[in-house]
Write a protein that holds these residues in place. Structure first.
Motif, PDB file in Angstrom:
ATOM      1  N   UNK A  31      46.318  32.659  33.880  1.00 15.08           N
ATOM      2  CA  UNK A  31      46.965  31.698  34.762  1.00 15.08           C
ATOM      3  C   UNK A  31      48.475  31.710  34.660  1.00 15.08           C
ATOM      4  N   UNK A  32      49.008  32.261  33.577  1.00 13.43           N
ATOM      5  CA  UNK A  32      50.462  32.352  33.402  1.00 13.43           C
ATOM      6  C   UNK A  32      51.054  33.562  34.134  1.00 13.43           C
ATOM      7  N   UNK A  33      50.200  34.456  34.599  1.00 10.24           N
ATOM      8  CA  UNK A  33      50.672  35.675  35.243  1.00 10.24           C
ATOM      9  C   UNK A  33      51.007  35.434  36.715  1.00 10.24           C
ATOM     10  N   UNK A  34      51.641  36.423  37.323  1.00  5.71           N
ATOM     11  CA  UNK A  34      51.915  36.340  38.755  1.00  5.71           C
ATOM     12  C   UNK A  34      50.629  36.572  39.536  1.00  5.71           C
ATOM     13  N   UNK A  35      50.656  36.233  40.810  1.00  6.14           N
ATOM     14  CA  UNK A  35      49.472  36.405  41.655  1.00  6.14           C
ATOM     15  C   UNK A  35      49.033  37.858  41.700  1.00  6.14           C
ATOM     16  N   UNK A  36      49.973  38.780  41.827  1.00  5.96           N
ATOM     17  CA  UNK A  36      49.627  40.202  41.872  1.00  5.96           C
ATOM     18  C   UNK A  36      49.005  40.661  40.568  1.00  5.96           C
ATOM     19  N   UNK A  47      50.624  38.544  51.803  1.00  8.67           N
ATOM     20  CA  UNK A  47      51.428  38.203  50.629  1.00  8.67           C
ATOM     21  C   UNK A  47      50.642  37.282  49.716  1.00  8.67           C
ATOM     22  N   UNK A  48      50.608  37.638  48.427  1.00  8.72           N
ATOM     23  CA  UNK A  48      49.822  36.887  47.465  1.00  8.72           C
ATOM     24  C   UNK A  48      50.619  35.728  46.865  1.00  8.72           C
ATOM     25  N   UNK A  49      49.907  34.658  46.586  1.00  3.13           N
ATOM     26  CA  UNK A  49      50.500  33.499  45.915  1.00  3.13           C
ATOM     27  C   UNK A  49      49.466  32.923  44.952  1.00  3.13           C
ATOM     28  N   UNK A  50      49.964  32.391  43.847  1.00  3.92           N
ATOM     29  CA  UNK A  50      49.070  31.759  42.875  1.00  3.92           C
ATOM     30  C   UNK A  50      48.739  30.361  43.348  1.00  3.92           C
ATOM     31  N   UNK A  51      47.461  30.042  43.409  1.00  4.69           N
ATOM     32  CA  UNK A  51      47.019  28.741  43.886  1.00  4.69           C
ATOM     33  C   UNK A  51      46.681  27.802  42.747  1.00  4.69           C
ATOM     34  N   UNK A  52      45.819  26.852  43.045  1.00  6.97           N
ATOM     35  CA  UNK A  52      45.475  25.810  42.088  1.00  6.97           C
ATOM     36  C   UNK A  52      44.491  26.309  41.039  1.00  6.97           C
ATOM     37  N   UNK A  64      32.771  27.099  35.221  1.00  2.00           N
ATOM     38  CA  UNK A  64      33.838  27.927  34.668  1.00  2.00           C
ATOM     39  C   UNK A  64      35.179  27.623  35.318  1.00  2.00           C
ATOM     40  N   UNK A  65      36.190  27.403  34.490  1.00  2.85           N
ATOM     41  CA  UNK A  65      37.537  27.186  35.006  1.00  2.85           C
ATOM     42  C   UNK A  65      38.089  28.473  35.596  1.00  2.85           C
ATOM     43  N   UNK A  66      38.853  28.341  36.658  1.00  2.00           N
ATOM     44  CA  UNK A  66      39.359  29.517  37.361  1.00  2.00           C
ATOM     45  C   UNK A  66      40.715  29.207  37.966  1.00  2.00           C
ATOM     46  N   UNK A  67      41.444  30.271  38.287  1.00  2.00           N
ATOM     47  CA  UNK A  67      42.707  30.150  39.004  1.00  2.00           C
ATOM     48  C   UNK A  67      42.548  30.883  40.325  1.00  2.00           C
ATOM     49  N   UNK A  68      43.080  30.290  41.383  1.00  2.00           N
ATOM     50  CA  UNK A  68      42.977  30.903  42.695  1.00  2.00           C
ATOM     51  C   UNK A  68      44.186  31.784  42.992  1.00  2.00           C
ATOM     52  N   UNK A  69      43.927  32.877  43.680  1.00  2.00           N
ATOM     53  CA  UNK A  69      44.971  33.703  44.273  1.00  2.00           C
ATOM     54  C   UNK A  69      44.718  33.701  45.775  1.00  2.00           C
ATOM     55  N   UNK A  70      45.731  33.329  46.542  1.00  2.00           N
ATOM     56  CA  UNK A  70      45.587  33.278  47.988  1.00  2.00           C
ATOM     57  C   UNK A  70      46.469  34.340  48.637  1.00  2.00           C
ATOM     58  N   UNK A  71      46.057  34.790  49.806  1.00  2.00           N
ATOM     59  CA  UNK A  71      46.822  35.766  50.575  1.00  2.00           C
ATOM     60  C   UNK A  71      47.185  35.149  51.918  1.00  2.00           C
ATOM     61  N   UNK A  72      48.453  35.281  52.307  1.00  2.00           N
ATOM     62  CA  UNK A  72      48.922  34.766  53.591  1.00  2.00           C
ATOM     63  C   UNK A  72      48.535  33.297  53.757  1.00  2.00           C
ATOM     64  N   UNK A  73      48.808  32.508  52.701  1.00  2.00           N
ATOM     65  CA  UNK A  73      48.526  31.069  52.682  1.00  2.00           C
ATOM     66  C   UNK A  73      47.046  30.772  52.934  1.00  2.00           C
ATOM     67  N   UNK A  74      46.194  31.656  52.450  1.00  2.00           N
ATOM     68  CA  UNK A  74      44.758  31.461  52.588  1.00  2.00           C
ATOM     69  C   UNK A  74      44.143  32.163  53.779  1.00  2.00           C
ATOM     70  N   UNK A  75      44.967  32.509  54.758  1.00  2.00           N
ATOM     71  CA  UNK A  75      44.432  33.175  55.948  1.00  2.00           C
ATOM     72  C   UNK A  75      43.948  34.580  55.632  1.00  2.00           C
ATOM     73  N   UNK A  76      44.520  35.188  54.601  1.00  2.00           N
ATOM     74  CA  UNK A  76      44.133  36.534  54.212  1.00  2.00           C
ATOM     75  C   UNK A  76      43.117  36.578  53.094  1.00  2.00           C
ATOM     76  N   UNK A  77      42.509  35.425  52.792  1.00  2.00           N
ATOM     77  CA  UNK A  77      41.472  35.356  51.779  1.00  2.00           C
ATOM     78  C   UNK A  77      41.898  34.606  50.532  1.00  2.00           C
TER      79      UNK A  77
END
Length: 264
Positions: A42-47, A161-166, A173-186
């Protein structure tokens, strides 16, 4: 009057303390470290998180994949256990339900008699495991559903473009989300516990959502019993799909040259 102020402050402090204790359970607020007890991704970048998840999936021996995919304008519900040497499970479309089993290169398909069309053999094939020859078009159509890495390669792609989500949870199981194009890209949910496996993929454009569980857990993978198997040799009877009706026709899988990729 001033004598009551310390008591009021103490009550407020006690309230805030209880509130913070509750928030700490979810790993947020009041100074709690949301990464405490996690694998640190979770401390890493989205990529970097996406790379870690793909690497973990690529090195895994098995996975249980379940959910819904949209392919070629059709919706398919999958419940598949996949490993390096094959896979087994069920694929449902609006028209048919298919049981698939692959052991090594040998693929077996179980479907209703209606799937096999109006051939003289249709009645004999219904609800039996039919041994599918590799030269038959049906083999290429269905093999991709049983190929762990072909299926995952198509599933785990984010578009934009990737971004780290909530921080969230997938099951327990706890998880971290990675979103693409503000969620439009998955959206990809990656485990914060243990190995950073992908746990849930929400595909771009509403093309389905799948959960990925039981990473690395062994499952039985054996050919069906002989009395449940029909072998027609080098060519199957005509199916509805070959007549242009209902079997899934996924686009060719990338990289393997052997199967279908039902995720495109």
């Amino acid at each position: 009057m001033t004598a009551y102020f310390p008591a009021a402050r103490l009550r407020r402090a006690a309230f805030v303390g209880v509130l913070c204790a509750g928030l700490a359970v979810t790993g947020t607020g009041c100074g709690a470290d949301p990464d405490e007890g996690t694998n640190g991704v979770g401390k890493l970048s989205a990529d970097q998180i996406e790379d870690k998840a793909k690497a973990a999936a690529g090195s895994a021996d098995s996975v249980h994949l379940s959910g819904t995919l949209v392919s070629g304008g059709k919706s398919f519900t999958l419940d598949m256990r996949l490993g390096k040497d094959g896979g087994s499970g069920e694929v449902k479309s609006q028209e048919d339900t298919f049981q698939l089993l692959r052991v090594g290169d040998q693929l077996y398909l179980k479907a209703s008699a209606a799937f096999w069309g109006k051939s003289d053999s249709a009645g004999k094939l219904g609800d039996k495991y039919v041994k599918v020859p590799q030269s038959d078009p049906t083999y290429k159509q269905f093999r991709g559903f049983t190929d762990m890495h072909v299926l995952l390669d198509g599933l785990l792609g984010l578009d934009g473009k990737l971004a780290k989500g909530d921080y969230t949870k997938v099951g327990p199981t706890r998880a971290v989300q990675v979103t693409a194009d503000q969620g439009k890209g998955g959206k990809l949910s990656v485990s914060l516990q243990g190995t950073p496996y992908p746990l849930r993929m929400e595909r771009a454009g509403g093309a389905g959502r799948v959960d990925l569980t039981d990473w690395g857990k062994a499952f039985p993978l054996d050919p069906p019993a002989q009395d449940q198997t029909v072998d027609y040799g080098s060519q199957l009877p005509t199916t509805k799909d070959q007549g242009g009706d209902s079997a899934p026709s996924p686009s060719p899988g990338k990289g393997s040259g052997q199967g279908a990729n039902p995720t495109k």
